[in-house]
Design a protein around this motif. Structure first.
Motif, mmCIF file in Angstrom:
data_model
loop_
_atom_site.group_PDB
_atom_site.id
_atom_site.type_symbol
_atom_site.label_atom_id
_atom_site.label_comp_id
_atom_site.label_asym_id
_atom_site.label_seq_id
_atom_site.Cartn_x
_atom_site.Cartn_y
_atom_site.Cartn_z
ATOM 1 N N SER A 442 0.859 -1.203 0.000
ATOM 2 C CA SER A 442 0.000 0.000 0.000
ATOM 3 C C SER A 442 0.891 1.249 0.000
ATOM 4 O O SER A 442 1.890 1.310 0.719
ATOM 5 C CB SER A 442 -0.933 0.007 1.209
ATOM 6 N N LYS A 455 -2.628 12.955 -11.406
ATOM 7 C CA LYS A 455 -2.588 11.827 -10.474
ATOM 8 C C LYS A 455 -1.203 11.166 -10.517
ATOM 9 O O LYS A 455 -0.657 10.896 -11.598
ATOM 10 C CB LYS A 455 -3.664 10.811 -10.844
ATOM 11 N N LEU A 459 1.611 2.895 -9.447
ATOM 12 C CA LEU A 459 1.811 1.511 -9.833
ATOM 13 C C LEU A 459 3.220 1.271 -10.351
ATOM 14 O O LEU A 459 3.866 0.267 -9.992
ATOM 15 C CB LEU A 459 0.785 1.115 -10.892
ATOM 16 N N LYS A 480 -5.865 -4.564 -7.433
ATOM 17 C CA LYS A 480 -5.297 -3.206 -7.468
ATOM 18 C C LYS A 480 -6.430 -2.233 -7.099
ATOM 19 O O LYS A 480 -7.455 -2.185 -7.774
ATOM 20 C CB LYS A 480 -4.762 -2.870 -8.849
ATOM 21 N N GLU A 482 -7.050 1.912 -6.163
ATOM 22 C CA GLU A 482 -6.407 3.232 -6.231
ATOM 23 C C GLU A 482 -7.431 4.306 -5.879
ATOM 24 O O GLU A 482 -8.571 4.283 -6.373
ATOM 25 C CB GLU A 482 -5.851 3.453 -7.639
ATOM 26 N N THR A 483 -7.026 5.259 -5.036
ATOM 27 C CA THR A 483 -7.891 6.387 -4.640
ATOM 28 C C THR A 483 -7.123 7.695 -4.829
ATOM 29 O O THR A 483 -5.961 7.807 -4.397
ATOM 30 C CB THR A 483 -8.334 6.265 -3.165
ATOM 31 N N TRP A 484 -7.788 8.674 -5.455
ATOM 32 C CA TRP A 484 -7.132 9.958 -5.732
ATOM 33 C C TRP A 484 -8.104 11.102 -5.459
ATOM 34 O O TRP A 484 -9.228 11.128 -5.973
ATOM 35 C CB TRP A 484 -6.653 10.006 -7.184
ATOM 36 N N TYR A 491 -3.505 10.583 -2.064
ATOM 37 C CA TYR A 491 -3.456 9.476 -3.031
ATOM 38 C C TYR A 491 -3.119 8.187 -2.294
ATOM 39 O O TYR A 491 -2.196 8.154 -1.468
ATOM 40 C CB TYR A 491 -2.386 9.763 -4.087
ATOM 41 N N THR A 492 -3.898 7.107 -2.606
ATOM 42 C CA THR A 492 -3.604 5.792 -2.027
ATOM 43 C C THR A 492 -3.675 4.741 -3.130
ATOM 44 O O THR A 492 -4.510 4.817 -4.048
ATOM 45 C CB THR A 492 -4.612 5.422 -0.910
ATOM 46 N N LEU A 493 -2.825 3.753 -3.017
ATOM 47 C CA LEU A 493 -2.794 2.628 -3.962
ATOM 48 C C LEU A 493 -2.476 1.354 -3.189
ATOM 49 O O LEU A 493 -1.516 1.327 -2.398
ATOM 50 C CB LEU A 493 -1.725 2.852 -5.039
#
Length: 506
Positions: A442, A455, A459, A480, A482-484, A491-493
């Motif tokens: 994460s 963004k 990845l 996968k 993803e939040t932006w 930002y989270t991935l």
């Protein structure tokens, strides 16, 4: 021959040297009086202030012939009139002339004489109070003219009738300091206070038909002196020539490269006392604003990173005239701050290294606060930097969390079979196999305002640095997420990988 006292704009008084009173009936009848004159030269150091004269006129006043001794009390009444004329002479400024016999031209003439006392003493036995009356007048003057019809050059200071002048300069070190950089040493500069006081006391002077008060004369001299010196006390010392006429000069001993700011004027005026005083003060500073820099270390052992807190206080200095309606403090504060604001991170980084830390502070501050007070002309700034790792341009904070599940293949899958009345527990049977291997990564980022339009590519960062690599076999990406948020810059991935081969090589 006579002594005359001509009061400006009024009658001329004749003292002695006449047998009858002329019209109007002013003065003293009698022989030419005695007189004494003393002269005092007034100096202030090498400054010639002029001269003072004390003139005493004394004599005997006689009764006019028309007063008869045969009429009871007539001569005594005449003596009373003489006394009244002596005691009621106006104590105003005028011209006092002592003329010799025979109409000769060597007249002793004081053009600004003032009657300071009039005395009519007790009659002696010869007079019996009805024959004559002694008198004494005391005058003060500062202007002695030459022969009749001519006037010698005035001895006034700069053409003004000054009795007293003072001029002084004071310099002191302030408790306030300023700096424009942080390098550990020799970047802190002192500030100085400069004070200049100039005052004058003058006397009334006749200027043509106009009588100008001493206050006007004193103020005129102070204003003229200030105009000569100007409002910059740090001009070359030769301009000041404070000793007036000597070869001495004044050195305020302020270091080179300093400028005078924040001029204030304090005025004291004594109208009836004929005095005027002006005190001017300045702050001498290296820069157009004072600046204080505070740096501190936040090295909490429970925290992920070492933080450096920076606090900067800027106080603008005024370059406007002392009596101007507007202040330029805020303008100068902004100008100074704009010139040093970009250096704050390097100050923090230098301080960080001076404390023995070997990392590098982030170029973007975690928190920033900036306050402007236009009224006071001040700016306050604070920021916090830390040495956390940041791999994305414009990122304020970066956090990576990795969860490893069975990467060594050591987890065993077993069958658990409960048996009725088996008191020591169920039967556990090893299945001779293991679970899939997995890794969850994460990434959390906080982007600054200037880099929130695009963004981040999280990845690529994860695959390059944290994706498992195998010598044999394949790794599969299972999920996968993803939040932006382009408004907040958050930002989270989250990425999950699985495989079934041996342990990864990274």
């Amino acid at each position: 021959m006579a002594v005359t006292y001509s009061i400006t704009g009024e009658n001329t008084i004749v003292i002695g040297g006449q047998s009858t009173l002329t019209s109007p009936q002013v003065g003293v009848v009698g022989p030419f009086p005695r007189y004494s004159i003393s002269r005092e030269v007034v100096r202030k150091d090498s400054l010639y202030m002029g001269e003072k004269y004390n003139i005493t006129i004394s004599g005997t006043a006689l009764i006019e012939d028309s007063a008869s001794m045969l009429v009871a009390g007539q001569r005594q009444n005449e003596i009373h009139q003489i006394i009244a004329r002596i005691l009621t002479l106006d104590a105003k400024k005028g011209t006092l002339e002592i003329a010799p016999y025979g109409g000769q031209t060597s007249v002793i003439k004081f053009t600004d004489a003032i009657l300071v006392s009039a005395d009519s003493p007790e009659q002696d036995e010869t007079s019996q109070g009805v024959q004559s009356q002694d008198y004494s007048f005391v005058f003060e003057a500062t202007e002695l003219a030459g022969s009749a019809g001519s006037t010698q050059a005035s001895d006034d200071v700069d053409g003004l009738p000054l009795d007293e002048v003072t001029e002084s300069w004071d310099v002191s070190v302030e408790e306030e300091y300023t700096q424009d950089d942080y390098e550990g040493t020799n970047q802190v500069f002192k500030c100085f206070t400069i004070s200049h006081t100039i005052s004058a006391t003058a006397r009334t002077k006749v200027d043509g038909a106009i009588l100008k008060s001493g206050y006007i004369q004193a103020k005129s001299w102070v204003d003229s002196r200030v105009a000569t010196l100007g409002n910059d006390p740090l001009l070359p010392v030769g301009v000041k020539d404070l000793s007036r006429g000597t070869a001495q000069e004044v050195d305020l001993e302020i270091p080179t490269g300093y400028t005078a700011y924040n001029q204030t004027n304090s005025i004291q005026q004594d109208i009836l006392g004929g005095s005027y005083s002006l005190t001017r003060s300045w702050k001498a500073s290296k820069y157009k604003a004072t600046c204080t820099v505070d740096l501190s270390v936040n090295n909490d052992q429970s925290s992920e990173n070492v933080g450096i807190d920076v606090s900067v206080s800027v106080q603008g200095l005024d370059t406007s005239e002392a009596m101007a309606a507007n202040s330029l403090k805020y303008i100068n504060a902004v100008s100074f701050w704009d010139g040093v604001k970009s250096n704050v991170q390097s100050w923090a980084n230098t301080f960080y290294g001076n404390q023995g830390f070997t990392g590098t502070l982030k170029t973007v501050a975690n928190t920033v606060s900036e306050q402007h007070n236009q009224t006071a002309g001040s700016i306050s700034f604070s920021a916090t930097f830390d040495d956390g790792q940041v791999d994305f341009l414009g990122a304020i904070n970066q956090s990576v969390n990795i969860t490893f599940t069975n990467e060594d293949g050591g987890n065993q899958i077993v069958a658990i079979l409960p048996v009725i009345e088996k008191t020591n527990g169920p039967i556990i049977q090893n299945m001779k196999t293991t679970q899939e291997r997995s890794r969850s990564i994460s990434l959390d980022l906080s982007m600054d305002r200037d880099t929130r339009s695009i963004k981040p590519d999280g990845l690529s960062f994860i695959e390059t640095n944290y994706k498992p690599t195998l010598a044999q076999g394949d790794v599969y990406r299972q999920t996968k997420t993803e939040t932006w948020n382009p408004n907040s810059g958050a930002y989270t991935l989250s990425v999950d990988y699985v495989w079934t081969a041996e342990e990864p090589t990274n």
